[in-house]
Scaffold this motif. Structure first.
Motif, PDB file in Angstrom:
ATOM      1  N   ARG A  58       0.850  -1.192   0.000  1.00  0.00           N
ATOM      2  CA  ARG A  58       0.000   0.000   0.000  1.00  0.00           C
ATOM      3  C   ARG A  58       0.890   1.248   0.000  1.00  0.00           C
ATOM      4  NH1 ARG A  58      -0.828   2.050   5.519  1.00  0.00           N
ATOM      5  NH2 ARG A  58      -2.858   2.850   4.899  1.00  0.00           N
ATOM      6  N   ALA A  59       0.272   2.375  -0.345  1.00  0.00           N
ATOM      7  CA  ALA A  59       1.010   3.644  -0.322  1.00  0.00           C
ATOM      8  C   ALA A  59       0.330   4.554   0.701  1.00  0.00           C
ATOM      9  CB  ALA A  59       0.987   4.284  -1.717  1.00  0.00           C
ATOM     10  N   PRO A  60       0.796   4.568   1.941  1.00  0.00           N
ATOM     11  CA  PRO A  60       0.116   5.345   2.976  1.00  0.00           C
ATOM     12  C   PRO A  60       0.227   6.849   2.709  1.00  0.00           C
ATOM     13  CG  PRO A  60       2.239   4.560   3.772  1.00  0.00           C
ATOM     14  CD  PRO A  60       2.055   3.957   2.416  1.00  0.00           C
ATOM     15  N   PRO A  61      -0.723   7.636   3.270  1.00  0.00           N
ATOM     16  CA  PRO A  61      -0.656   9.096   3.057  1.00  0.00           C
ATOM     17  C   PRO A  61       0.571   9.685   3.739  1.00  0.00           C
ATOM     18  CG  PRO A  61      -2.358   8.521   4.666  1.00  0.00           C
ATOM     19  CD  PRO A  61      -1.851   7.239   4.106  1.00  0.00           C
ATOM     20  N   VAL A  62       1.254  10.551   3.014  1.00  0.00           N
ATOM     21  CA  VAL A  62       2.415  11.224   3.615  1.00  0.00           C
ATOM     22  C   VAL A  62       1.908  12.385   4.464  1.00  0.00           C
ATOM     23  CG1 VAL A  62       4.389  12.687   3.046  1.00  0.00           C
ATOM     24  CG2 VAL A  62       4.018  10.557   1.801  1.00  0.00           C
ATOM     25  N   GLY A  63       2.490  12.560   5.648  1.00  0.00           N
ATOM     26  CA  GLY A  63       2.136  13.710   6.484  1.00  0.00           C
ATOM     27  C   GLY A  63       0.929  13.472   7.372  1.00  0.00           C
ATOM     28  N   SER A  64       0.365  12.247   7.364  1.00  0.00           N
ATOM     29  CA  SER A  64      -0.813  11.997   8.199  1.00  0.00           C
ATOM     30  C   SER A  64      -0.417  11.866   9.671  1.00  0.00           C
ATOM     31  CB  SER A  64      -1.501  10.712   7.736  1.00  0.00           C
ATOM     32  OG  SER A  64      -2.338  10.232   8.748  1.00  0.00           O
ATOM     33  N   THR A  65      -1.192  12.503  10.534  1.00  0.00           N
ATOM     34  CA  THR A  65      -0.894  12.355  11.971  1.00  0.00           C
ATOM     35  C   THR A  65      -1.680  11.180  12.552  1.00  0.00           C
ATOM     36  OG1 THR A  65      -2.591  13.993  12.374  1.00  0.00           O
ATOM     37  CG2 THR A  65      -0.299  14.763  12.438  1.00  0.00           C
ATOM     38  N   VAL A  66      -2.485  10.548  11.713  1.00  0.00           N
ATOM     39  CA  VAL A  66      -3.259   9.391  12.194  1.00  0.00           C
ATOM     40  C   VAL A  66      -2.419   8.119  12.073  1.00  0.00           C
ATOM     41  CG1 VAL A  66      -5.393   8.064  11.895  1.00  0.00           C
ATOM     42  CG2 VAL A  66      -5.369  10.531  11.458  1.00  0.00           C
ATOM     43  N   GLU A  67      -1.813   7.928  10.905  1.00  0.00           N
ATOM     44  CA  GLU A  67      -0.973   6.749  10.692  1.00  0.00           C
ATOM     45  C   GLU A  67       0.476   7.122  10.948  1.00  0.00           C
ATOM     46  OE1 GLU A  67      -1.266   4.374   7.231  1.00  0.00           O
ATOM     47  OE2 GLU A  67      -3.308   5.032   6.841  1.00  0.00           O
ATOM     48  N   ARG A  68       0.976   6.734  12.087  1.00  0.00           N
ATOM     49  CA  ARG A  68       2.344   7.159  12.392  1.00  0.00           C
ATOM     50  C   ARG A  68       3.280   5.957  12.534  1.00  0.00           C
ATOM     51  NH1 ARG A  68       3.018  10.616  17.191  1.00  0.00           N
ATOM     52  NH2 ARG A  68       1.519   9.230  18.169  1.00  0.00           N
ATOM     53  N   PHE A  69       4.532   6.187  12.480  1.00  0.00           N
ATOM     54  CA  PHE A  69       5.629   5.239  12.764  1.00  0.00           C
ATOM     55  C   PHE A  69       5.917   4.208  11.668  1.00  0.00           C
ATOM     56  CE2 PHE A  69       3.882   6.320  17.012  1.00  0.00           C
ATOM     57  CZ  PHE A  69       4.904   7.187  17.363  1.00  0.00           C
ATOM     58  N   CYS A  70       4.880   3.737  10.978  1.00  0.00           N
ATOM     59  CA  CYS A  70       5.120   2.705   9.961  1.00  0.00           C
ATOM     60  C   CYS A  70       3.973   2.711   8.973  1.00  0.00           C
ATOM     61  CB  CYS A  70       5.225   1.339  10.647  1.00  0.00           C
ATOM     62  SG  CYS A  70       5.481   0.027   9.470  1.00  0.00           S
ATOM     63  N   GLY A  71       4.288   2.482   7.699  1.00  0.00           N
ATOM     64  CA  GLY A  71       3.255   2.546   6.665  1.00  0.00           C
ATOM     65  C   GLY A  71       2.528   1.235   6.453  1.00  0.00           C
ATOM     66  N   SER A  72       2.847   0.205   7.230  1.00  0.00           N
ATOM     67  CA  SER A  72       2.183  -1.073   6.969  1.00  0.00           C
ATOM     68  C   SER A  72       0.782  -1.073   7.581  1.00  0.00           C
ATOM     69  CB  SER A  72       3.014  -2.230   7.510  1.00  0.00           C
ATOM     70  OG  SER A  72       3.174  -2.084   8.876  1.00  0.00           O
ATOM     71  N   HIS A  73      -0.079  -1.851   6.960  1.00  0.00           N
ATOM     72  CA  HIS A  73      -1.454  -1.988   7.418  1.00  0.00           C
ATOM     73  C   HIS A  73      -1.468  -2.479   8.866  1.00  0.00           C
ATOM     74  CE1 HIS A  73      -5.530  -3.432   7.553  1.00  0.00           C
ATOM     75  NE2 HIS A  73      -5.112  -4.655   7.742  1.00  0.00           N
ATOM     76  N   GLN A  74      -0.634  -3.522   9.131  1.00  0.00           N
ATOM     77  CA  GLN A  74      -0.509  -4.046  10.494  1.00  0.00           C
ATOM     78  C   GLN A  74       0.893  -4.603  10.684  1.00  0.00           C
ATOM     79  OE1 GLN A  74      -2.594  -7.784  11.763  1.00  0.00           O
ATOM     80  NE2 GLN A  74      -3.873  -6.285  12.810  1.00  0.00           N
ATOM     81  N   LEU A  75       1.346  -4.592  11.932  1.00  0.00           N
ATOM     82  CA  LEU A  75       2.660  -5.174  12.245  1.00  0.00           C
ATOM     83  C   LEU A  75       2.463  -6.288  13.266  1.00  0.00           C
ATOM     84  CD1 LEU A  75       4.989  -2.084  12.812  1.00  0.00           C
ATOM     85  CD2 LEU A  75       5.263  -3.836  11.056  1.00  0.00           C
ATOM     86  N   CYS A  76       3.332  -7.311  13.211  1.00  0.00           N
ATOM     87  CA  CYS A  76       3.296  -8.363  14.234  1.00  0.00           C
ATOM     88  C   CYS A  76       4.704  -8.635  14.712  1.00  0.00           C
ATOM     89  CB  CYS A  76       2.730  -9.662  13.658  1.00  0.00           C
ATOM     90  SG  CYS A  76       0.983  -9.579  13.306  1.00  0.00           S
ATOM     91  N   TYR A  77       4.793  -9.184  15.933  1.00  0.00           N
ATOM     92  CA  TYR A  77       6.063  -9.702  16.431  1.00  0.00           C
ATOM     93  C   TYR A  77       6.338 -11.019  15.703  1.00  0.00           C
ATOM     94  CZ  TYR A  77       5.494  -6.408  20.276  1.00  0.00           C
ATOM     95  OH  TYR A  77       5.351  -5.266  21.023  1.00  0.00           O
ATOM     96  N   PRO A  78       7.592 -11.508  15.741  1.00  0.00           N
ATOM     97  CA  PRO A  78       7.889 -12.772  15.053  1.00  0.00           C
ATOM     98  C   PRO A  78       7.029 -13.942  15.553  1.00  0.00           C
ATOM     99  CG  PRO A  78       9.913 -11.655  15.632  1.00  0.00           C
ATOM    100  CD  PRO A  78       8.809 -10.866  16.271  1.00  0.00           C
ATOM    101  N   ASN A  79       6.542 -13.869  16.807  1.00  0.00           N
ATOM    102  CA  ASN A  79       5.690 -14.968  17.300  1.00  0.00           C
ATOM    103  C   ASN A  79       4.243 -14.820  16.855  1.00  0.00           C
ATOM    104  OD1 ASN A  79       4.615 -12.969  18.882  1.00  0.00           O
ATOM    105  ND2 ASN A  79       5.372 -13.771  20.818  1.00  0.00           N
ATOM    106  N   GLY A  80       3.943 -13.813  16.026  1.00  0.00           N
ATOM    107  CA  GLY A  80       2.616 -13.678  15.440  1.00  0.00           C
ATOM    108  C   GLY A  80       1.697 -12.726  16.196  1.00  0.00           C
TER     109      GLY A  80
END
Ligand code: ATP
Ligand code: MG
Length: 361
Positions: A58-80
């Motif tokens: 995906r291409a997240p919006p640049v400059g958004s204060t809602v989606e911060r720190f990472c552009g991925s839809h969701q993040l997980c730890y290696p254990n899921g």
């Protein structure tokens, strides 16, 4: 790892930054062959490159204060388990204003597909030397991890084939020969048939050892603890080194894939002791410490210069250490090597324990 070190070298340091402005940095990341993005001090995404779009899906919006720190839809730890964006490596890097290197994360794309990645965050400074956010270079290691899993599956298949196809033919030939020998009596070329029987016995033993090496049977049947005790006993017989094994029960602390990882790491660590250490004693231990299962293989040999080894170019060094580390990382764990010249070497592998097992110890 190498990427983290390289980033420290190519990115502006507090003293060298005056020469490199924001535009230069953006041009640099647009040319990087791996995913990279920049966040400001509050974690707002300021720019990212095309490989980042491929990785995130995906291409997240640049400059958004809602989606911060990472552009991925969701993040997980290696254990899921889900990793909130505000706990992501980028968020940690911004909070501490320090480099956060070699962090394993799983990126979940909007279509549900997952990528295994290693995040490397390095702080950025503006031309006046003020801290100004951070850059994250994210290495996609999904293919590498699939390759490790595929290799294990292939080993399992070859072990099965060796046992079921070649092993069974040899066993059946051995039985027939024995019958022939019994029927014909020792007079009629009994000695020669006896020799052939010995050869077949040897071939069967060798075959068993190869199949065992490809896919240790005890691991499936009896678990990691017994498999490691067997490995230590075999190693002692073969190498004639004194091996001290202290293997505590950790069940049900590791998933099957992680148990095989631990076993392979112990195998390589012992092989390295035999090949390089000139040791007289080896201690192998396995135990559970908090939420981690810890394997240690320590020898009393000549030691080695760890820092120099780590700095060597990948092509000029062996694969054993790298494989051990990649295997550990693919299970969300770590691999450390400690050594000093003349003071032996210790390999420590820590893997996250599966949920539901015992704690403490
Ligand atoms: N227990 C040890 N004692 C002393 N030196 C060691 C020990 N383990 C590793 N080393 C050093 O680390 C180097 C790298 O080990 P690694 O397992 O990566 O490669 P290798 O054993 O040389 O080759 P490969 O494993 O690819 O067949 C070795 O060549 C050796 O110099
Ligand atoms: Mg090796």
């Amino acid at each position: 790892m190498e990427l983290g070190t390289a980033m420290r070298t190519i990115l502006p340091s507090p003293t060298a930054k005056a020469a490199s402005g924001e535009q230069n940095l953006e041009r640099l990341i647009s040319q990087l062959p791996i995913a990279a993005y920049i966040c400001d001090r509050d974690g707002v995404i300021k720019s990212y490159n095309n490989p980042a779009v491929d990785l995130w899906g995906r291409a997240p919006p640049v400059g958004s204060t809602v989606e911060r720190f990472c552009g991925s839809h969701q993040l997980c730890y290696p254990n899921g388990k889900i990793m909130p964006h505000e706990r992501s490596p980028m968020a940690v890097g911004l909070r501490t204003r320090r480099a956060v290197l070699d962090q394993d994360v799983i990126i979940v794309r909007p279509d549900g597909s997952r990528r295994c990645a290693i995040a490397n965050i390095v702080p950025l400074y503006d031309s006046a030397g003020r801290w100004d956010g951070a850059i994250n270079c994210v290495l996609d290691v999904t293919a590498r991890q699939h390759a490790i899993l595929a290799q294990e599956e292939e080993r399992r298949r070859v072990a099965r084939e060796l046992h079921d196809a070649v092993g069974q033919v040899l066993s059946s030939a051995r039985l027939r020969l024995k019958r022939l020998l019994a029927e014909a009596g020792p007079k009629s070329r009994g000695a020669e048939v006896g020799d052939v029987l010995h050869l077949l016995d040897r071939a069967l033993r060798e075959l068993g050892a190869i199949a065992q090496d490809l896919r240790p049977q005890e691991l499936d049947a009896l678990g990691l603890e017994s498999a490691l005790r067997g490995l230590a006993a075999d190693f002692m017989r073969r190498s004639r080194l004194r091996v001290w094994a202290s293997v505590s029960s950790i069940r049900p602390a590791l998933a099957n894939g992680a148990a095989l990882t631990m076993y392979r790491i112990a195998q390589e660590a012992l092989a390295n002791v035999e090949r390089h250490a000139q040791a007289t004693r080896v201690a192998l231990s396995l135990g559970r410490h908090g939420g981690r299962v810890v394997l240690r293989v320590k020898d009393d040999g000549r030691g080695c210069p760890v820092a120099r080894l780590e700095a060597e170019k990948p092509r000029s060094r062996g694969m054993g250490l790298r494989n051990m580390r990649e295997r550990a990382q693919s299970c969300g764990g770590t691999l450390d090597m400690r050594s000093a010249p003349g003071a032996g070497t210790e390999i420590v592998c820590r893997l996250p324990a599966a949920a539901g097992g015992r704690h403490g110890r």
